[in-house]
Design a protein around this motif. Structure first.
Motif, mmCIF file in Angstrom:
data_model
loop_
_atom_site.group_PDB
_atom_site.id
_atom_site.type_symbol
_atom_site.label_atom_id
_atom_site.label_comp_id
_atom_site.label_asym_id
_atom_site.label_seq_id
_atom_site.Cartn_x
_atom_site.Cartn_y
_atom_site.Cartn_z
ATOM 1 N N VAL A 1 0.855 -1.193 0.000
ATOM 2 C CA VAL A 1 0.000 0.000 0.000
ATOM 3 C C VAL A 1 0.891 1.243 0.000
ATOM 4 C CG1 VAL A 1 -1.817 1.268 1.220
ATOM 5 C CG2 VAL A 1 -1.797 -1.235 1.284
ATOM 6 N N ILE A 2 0.496 2.256 -0.786
ATOM 7 C CA ILE A 2 1.221 3.527 -0.785
ATOM 8 C C ILE A 2 0.603 4.425 0.292
ATOM 9 C CG2 ILE A 2 1.936 5.543 -2.110
ATOM 10 C CD1 ILE A 2 3.109 3.023 -3.242
ATOM 11 N N ALA B 1 -3.835 20.600 9.395
ATOM 12 C CA ALA B 1 -2.386 20.710 9.208
ATOM 13 C C ALA B 1 -1.686 19.358 9.182
ATOM 14 C CB ALA B 1 -1.779 21.578 10.308
ATOM 15 N N ILE B 2 -2.397 18.290 9.544
ATOM 16 C CA ILE B 2 -1.815 16.945 9.575
ATOM 17 C C ILE B 2 -2.831 15.990 8.960
ATOM 18 C CG2 ILE B 2 -0.923 15.088 11.015
ATOM 19 C CD1 ILE B 2 -0.306 17.133 13.169
ATOM 20 N N ALA B 3 -2.457 15.340 7.885
ATOM 21 C CA ALA B 3 -3.412 14.445 7.230
ATOM 22 C C ALA B 3 -2.658 13.322 6.521
ATOM 23 C CB ALA B 3 -4.284 15.213 6.244
ATOM 24 N N GLY B 4 -3.412 12.364 6.020
ATOM 25 C CA GLY B 4 -2.792 11.236 5.333
ATOM 26 C C GLY B 4 -3.798 10.519 4.453
ATOM 27 N N ALA B 5 -3.284 9.618 3.629
ATOM 28 C CA ALA B 5 -4.138 8.827 2.751
ATOM 29 C C ALA B 5 -3.423 7.534 2.414
ATOM 30 C CB ALA B 5 -4.480 9.599 1.481
ATOM 31 N N GLN B 6 -4.193 6.566 1.928
ATOM 32 C CA GLN B 6 -3.646 5.280 1.497
ATOM 33 C C GLN B 6 -4.140 4.994 0.091
ATOM 34 O OE1 GLN B 6 -4.684 2.237 4.349
ATOM 35 N NE2 GLN B 6 -4.283 3.577 6.102
ATOM 36 N N LEU B 7 -3.227 4.625 -0.794
ATOM 37 C CA LEU B 7 -3.581 4.301 -2.173
ATOM 38 C C LEU B 7 -3.207 2.851 -2.453
ATOM 39 C CD1 LEU B 7 -2.317 7.527 -4.017
ATOM 40 C CD2 LEU B 7 -4.633 6.994 -3.264
ATOM 41 N N ARG B 8 -4.172 2.097 -2.949
ATOM 42 C CA ARG B 8 -3.939 0.682 -3.251
ATOM 43 C C ARG B 8 -3.983 0.461 -4.763
ATOM 44 N NH1 ARG B 8 -4.786 -1.993 1.673
ATOM 45 N NH2 ARG B 8 -5.797 -0.651 3.223
ATOM 46 N N GLY B 9 -3.232 -0.506 -5.215
ATOM 47 C CA GLY B 9 -3.256 -0.875 -6.625
ATOM 48 C C GLY B 9 -2.610 0.119 -7.557
#
Length: 551
Positions: A492-493, A519-527
């Motif tokens: 996972v990215i 001010a603080i965040a994130g995400a997950q990219l699959r495939g």
């Protein structure tokens, strides 16, 4: 006769054209059939197409008018009414209200709807669907124009808009508008949230939310939490996947509350990250704590019964909790979080305390600790864990640290937190430090103000934490408005985004399916590959710049 007509749908054995056809100013729905044509000697002579053109002009016009005249219900609410009117004279207060009313009236006038003020800081606005596209195209311009109203102390007015939209009854539309305004406020205010049956849309949310200095809400929520806990025999406390020290510290704080109320409590944690392990080791094999203090998801599920309460800390999205299955098993759920809400929320929570102004979940739990019962004594390792959660989430009190943050830190310091001990626990090892330094060295500056880098985490136990630390480091570079560090972990990215004040990275990460804080965040990219993830990120940044969402 009809230049754009295509018979492909007939050749694909379909019996209705995929779209309406226009001919001589009229609209037609076309049906057809394709058959084999036989000759006189029995041999096939080819295909015969038969079509029926049904004039639907009048019915389509009626349908268009119906869709255009459907009602939408909006609630407009002042976010900072108390701050605007505090310390002002009656005359100044009346003048300010009049200016705000004028701004709202000017904005709603072009929609020819119904606007009514039903509380001192709330307005009801009912308008037709045909005007929605205009409001959306202008990005709900009222959000920005109302900033021109400034109090005598220099505080600009901000408001939130919640819209219920879609083919529903007025009662359902008002309910959706109420949910939307609640979501807008929980995400920090100064934005519009539009809820329909199909999706939730967001506009605005660029300004920093003012910290509320009153602790009334914390006291009320603390008392409500105590009442819930007293009706149950067992507590399960859960944070998010790949838990960080804020999640762990908040869990420990809730555990201390449970033991003070003589309740059996367990902390659910599946994967122990390298950042949490040094602190967690102070609780494992410690005679002051039971052996079953920490459980994994499967062990916790075996303990669930009618007298179990689940407290979720530092997360409000069910998909990224440490054990999502528990949310379906436990009937009494409490959510305590400081991240702005997205469209995915824990819907069956009995008590929800989500405050995006707070620096960390540990800050919120520290306040609850002071109100929920008298004389709760914390052990030094518990105070250390909570203090560390605040330090990490505020990046050493440089990010979103308000007055109440320092008051919570002071309370924990009085309770036995040792600053030197905490600092020693969170030093990097050499391998991690080199990975971080390499990521900083490889950083690319996109559009002159966005630092983007890749963290190579081979051989590192938890590269996502190193990526977050790298993103913090990149913010220290002059001219950088936001930093995003990508790392690949278990296929996972992961994206870690940070900013100071000019960019709302939560909005940025939401466009990639993630979320977090302003001010603080994130995400997950699959495939996707690392390069594809970078291109998607750059496309989002470009879109935000074009829409004026970057200060």
């Amino acid at each position: 006769v009809v230049p754009r007509f295509s018979a492909r749908w007939l050749l694909e054995c379909r019996h209705e054209a995929p779209e309406l056809m226009e001919m001589r100013g009229r609209l037609y729905r076309v049906y057809g059939n394709l058959t084999q044509q036989a000759g006189g000697d029995g041999r096939e002579q080819g295909l015969l197409a038969t079509m029926y053109w049904i004039d639907v002009t009048d019915s389509e016009e009626i349908a268009r008018k119906y869709r255009a005249s459907r009602l939408n219900v909006a609630i407009i609410m002042m976010d900072n009414y108390e701050e605007l009117t505090k310390g002002t004279t009656d005359v100044a207060r009346s003048a300010m209200r009049a200016r705000i009313d004028r701004k709202i009236n000017d904005w709603t006038a072009s929609c020819h709807g119904l606007l009514r003020k039903y509380e001192r800081d709330r307005y009801l606005f009912v308008f037709e669907e045909q005007y929605y596209e205009k409001l959306a195209a202008e990005q709900f311009s009222l959000l920005n124009s109302v900033h021109e109203v400034v109090s005598t102390e220099g505080v600009p007015a901000t408001l939130s808009i919640g819209v219920g939209r879609g083919d529903a009854t007025l009662e359902e539309l008002f309910h959706n508008a109420t949910l939307s305004i609640d979501m807008a406020l929980s995400r920090g205010g100064d934005q519009a949230v539009i809820k329909s049956a199909e999706k939730i849309e967001y506009f605005g949310g660029k300004s920093q939310q003012a910290e509320k200095t009153t602790r009334v809400k914390a006291r009320v929520k603390a008392h409500a939490l105590r009442e819930l806990m007293e009706t149950k025999d067992r507590l399960l406390i859960m944070g998010h996947k790949l838990g960080d020290i804020d999640s762990f510290g908040a869990s420990v704080g809730i555990y201390r509350i449970a033991t003070a109320l003589n309740k059996k409590a367990h902390i659910v944690i599946n994967d122990v990250t390298s950042s949490v392990r040094p602190m967690m080791e102070r609780f494992v094999n410690n005679p002051d704590y039971p052996e079953d203090l920490f459980l994994n998801g499967e062990q916790a599920a075996e303990l669930v019964d009618a007298n179990t309460i689940l407290v979720v800390v530092d997360v409000n999205r069910p998909s990224i909790t440490d054990a999502p299955a528990l949310l379906k098993m436990v009937k009494t759920i409490v959510v305590l979080d400081h991240h702005r809400q997205s469209s995915e929320i824990i819907e069956n929570a009995v008590l929800s305390y989500v405050e995006p102004y707070a620096s960390s979940a540990c800050e919120m739990v520290a306040e609850v600790l002071q109100y929920i019962a008298d004389g709760i004594k914390m052990k030094s390792q518990e105070a250390d864990a909570m203090y560390a959660g605040i330090v990490i989430d505020t990046n050493n009190f440089t990010n979103q640290a308000g007055v109440r943050t320092f008051e919570a830190a002071a309370y924990l310091r009085r309770s036995g937190a040792d600053i030197t001990r905490v600092r020693k626990l969170f030093r990097d090892d050499m391998a991690e430090y080199k990975v971080k330094a390499k990521a900083v060295d490889k950083a690319e500056v996109f559009e002159g103000a966005f630092a983007i880098s890749e963290c190579q985490g081979e051989g590192i136990e938890n590269p996502t934490i190193i990526a977050a630390q790298t993103a913090n480091e990149l913010l220290g570079i002059r001219g950088i408005k936001a930093s995003v560090v990508l790392t690949e972990y278990q296929g996972v990215i992961y994206l870690s985004a940070r900013s100071i004040d000019e960019v709302n990275v939560q909005v940025m990460m939401e466009k990639l399916g993630g979320g977090g804080h302003r001010a603080i965040a994130g995400a997950q990219l699959r495939g996707v590959t690392m390069e594809e993830a970078k291109q998607r990120l750059k496309a989002v940044i470009t879109e935000m710049i074009e829409k004026g969402e970057v200060s």
